[in-house]
Design a protein around this motif. Structure first.
Motif, PDB file in Angstrom:
ATOM      1  N   LEU A   1      -8.703  -6.411   0.958  1.00  0.00           N
ATOM      2  CA  LEU A   1      -8.436  -4.970   0.943  1.00  0.00           C
ATOM      3  C   LEU A   1      -9.753  -4.202   0.961  1.00  0.00           C
ATOM      4  CD1 LEU A   1      -5.826  -3.329   1.032  1.00  0.00           C
ATOM      5  CD2 LEU A   1      -6.106  -2.892  -1.391  1.00  0.00           C
TER       6      LEU A   1
ATOM      7  N   SER B   1     -10.895  -0.330  -0.872  1.00  0.00           N
ATOM      8  CA  SER B   1      -9.879  -0.109  -1.910  1.00  0.00           C
ATOM      9  C   SER B   1     -10.276   0.952  -2.932  1.00  0.00           C
ATOM     10  CB  SER B   1      -9.568  -1.427  -2.632  1.00  0.00           C
ATOM     11  OG  SER B   1     -10.739  -1.982  -3.210  1.00  0.00           O
TER      12      SER B   1
ATOM     13  N   SER C   1     -14.504   3.668   4.337  1.00  0.00           N
ATOM     14  CA  SER C   1     -13.722   2.442   4.483  1.00  0.00           C
ATOM     15  C   SER C   1     -14.133   1.844   5.821  1.00  0.00           C
ATOM     16  CB  SER C   1     -12.219   2.768   4.470  1.00  0.00           C
ATOM     17  OG  SER C   1     -11.461   1.670   4.929  1.00  0.00           O
TER      18      SER C   1
ATOM     19  N   VAL D   1       0.835  -1.202   0.000  1.00  0.00           N
ATOM     20  CA  VAL D   1       0.000   0.000   0.000  1.00  0.00           C
ATOM     21  C   VAL D   1       0.873   1.257   0.000  1.00  0.00           C
ATOM     22  CG1 VAL D   1      -1.605   1.370   1.387  1.00  0.00           C
ATOM     23  CG2 VAL D   1      -2.023  -1.066   1.043  1.00  0.00           C
TER      24      VAL D   1
ATOM     25  N   ILE E   1      -8.113   3.924  -2.405  1.00  0.00           N
ATOM     26  CA  ILE E   1      -6.658   3.787  -2.365  1.00  0.00           C
ATOM     27  C   ILE E   1      -5.934   4.862  -3.182  1.00  0.00           C
ATOM     28  CG2 ILE E   1      -6.501   2.173  -4.320  1.00  0.00           C
ATOM     29  CD1 ILE E   1      -4.449   1.986  -1.076  1.00  0.00           C
TER      30      ILE E   1
ATOM     31  N   VAL F   1      -7.171   2.131   4.187  1.00  0.00           N
ATOM     32  CA  VAL F   1      -7.833   0.904   3.750  1.00  0.00           C
ATOM     33  C   VAL F   1      -7.439  -0.195   4.738  1.00  0.00           C
ATOM     34  CG1 VAL F   1      -7.929   1.571   1.321  1.00  0.00           C
ATOM     35  CG2 VAL F   1      -5.895   0.405   2.194  1.00  0.00           C
TER      36      VAL F   1
END
Length: 346
Positions: A126, A129, A256, A54, A132, A138
């Motif tokens: 994840l 995402s 998230s 990440v 992201i 995340v």
């Protein structure tokens, strides 16, 4: 040096790592053979890898879409696929799993010999995402069941389609400004922070306890037009500060689940993703989103509900089944349950 400074200095020379904590939990369980310990350590390794991925995503060309979609019809990011493969490989190599259920694949994954064990891991590799590319936190969510007949070699979806009350462990890892892991083996919740200098998760929250009430509510208000009357009434009470001496609650919504639940665990309040006119069965997945987060919240002294029944009491009818969820401080969740009864919302 003051006594307090000396105590802090000593703590820094004796860090309790995730691996060491898992071993202490094993020693507390009569008859434990270390297999769950191996499995949890494998999950920890996967989380470290994904944390690194990440952080490097923008430089390593892992941002953006993968050009595919998962079983829910959601577009997959490149990092979704990377995280999924990392956890599949780490879990298979641990030699402790018989079945894996991942958000990213339509069908269950049955582990063959010589890598087969007695545990089922359900996971969202994840979560969040879609955020992201803009640097929002995340995370990974996981839950663990033990097979009904361990050692039999005869495993099926009956080992998976079980209520959340039968999970033996659950947790999540959040990847943001720091990487945090919250984990429970059914004896409370402990929190760890990834120390980049050690390359280890070190305990920072030995015993997480959710406050009985909190002045933060978390919900996607863009869906307000579709909510039932109980949810609308509860949010109105939050804004009016009905149970906070007239002081309005704060709205915090990241989008998230890991980030929103993490804040709720530490500060109290409530996280809500209700069923509504657009998603009458709810939006979040039962096995690898609702159950693990509900187990964590309840082990920390909080509460979870579908609105009418305990979240952990559900029995999913498919591996990707969905459900509504409200979880957080006990008094906040009990209030939404009361409103559901009063308005007859089912």
């Amino acid at each position: 040096m003051s006594l307090q400074q000396g105590t802090v200095a000593l703590e820094e020379t004796d860090p309790l790592t995730l691996s060491a904590w898992i071993l202490t939990q094993q020693h507390k369980s009569a008859g434990a053979r270390g297999r769950l310990t191996v499995l949890l350590n494998a999950i920890g390794v996967g989380c470290k890898f994904v944390s690194s991925a990440v952080r490097r995503a923008g430089l390593a060309g892992m941002m953006g879409m993968a050009g595919s979609s998962n079983v829910q019809g959601e577009d997959q990011k490149k990092l979704d696929l990377v995280a999924n493969e990392v956890f599949k490989n780490s879990l298979r190599r641990s030699g402790q799993c018989c079945i894996l259920i991942t958000e990213e694949e339509d069908e269950p994954i049955f582990i063959e010999e010589p890598h087969r064990g007695d545990y089922i891991v359900v996971f969202d590799p994840l979560d969040g995402s879609s955020n992201i590319d803009c640097g929002v936190s995340v995370g990974t969510i996981f839950g663990i069941y033990k097979a009904k007949n361990p050692g039999s070699g005869n495993y099926s979806l009956e080992d998976v389609m079980r209520p959340g009350t039968e999970m033996v462990a659950a947790g999540y890892c959040m990847y943001g400004s720091m990487s945090y892991m919250m984990i429970t083996t059914g004896k409370g919740v402990a929190g760890f922070t990834l120390d980049p200098t050690l390359g280890e998760f070190v305990i920072t929250h030995p015993s997480v306890q959710v406050p009985p009430r909190g002045a933060i509510y978390s919900i996607n208000e863009g869906n307000a037009v579709n909510w039932d009357e109980a949810t609308k009434k509860y949010v109105e009470e939050c804004k009016a500060g009905t149970f906070n001496n007239g002081k309005p609650y704060s709205l915090r919504y990241v989008g998230s689940m890991v980030a929103d639940v993490h804040r709720t665990l530490l500060y109290g309040g409530i996280f809500m993703y209700p069923a509504d006119k657009k998603s009458p069965k709810g939006k979040l997945r039962v096995l690898y989103e609702c159950f693990p987060m509900a187990m964590l919240m309840e082990q920390a002294g909080g509460k979870s509900t579908t609105g009418t029944a305990s979240s952990l009491g559900m029995v999913p009818d498919s591996i990707h089944a969905r459900a509504p969820i409200y979880l957080g401080s006990r008094e906040e969740v009990e209030r939404i349950e009361q409103l559901k009864k009063e308005c007859g919302c089912a």
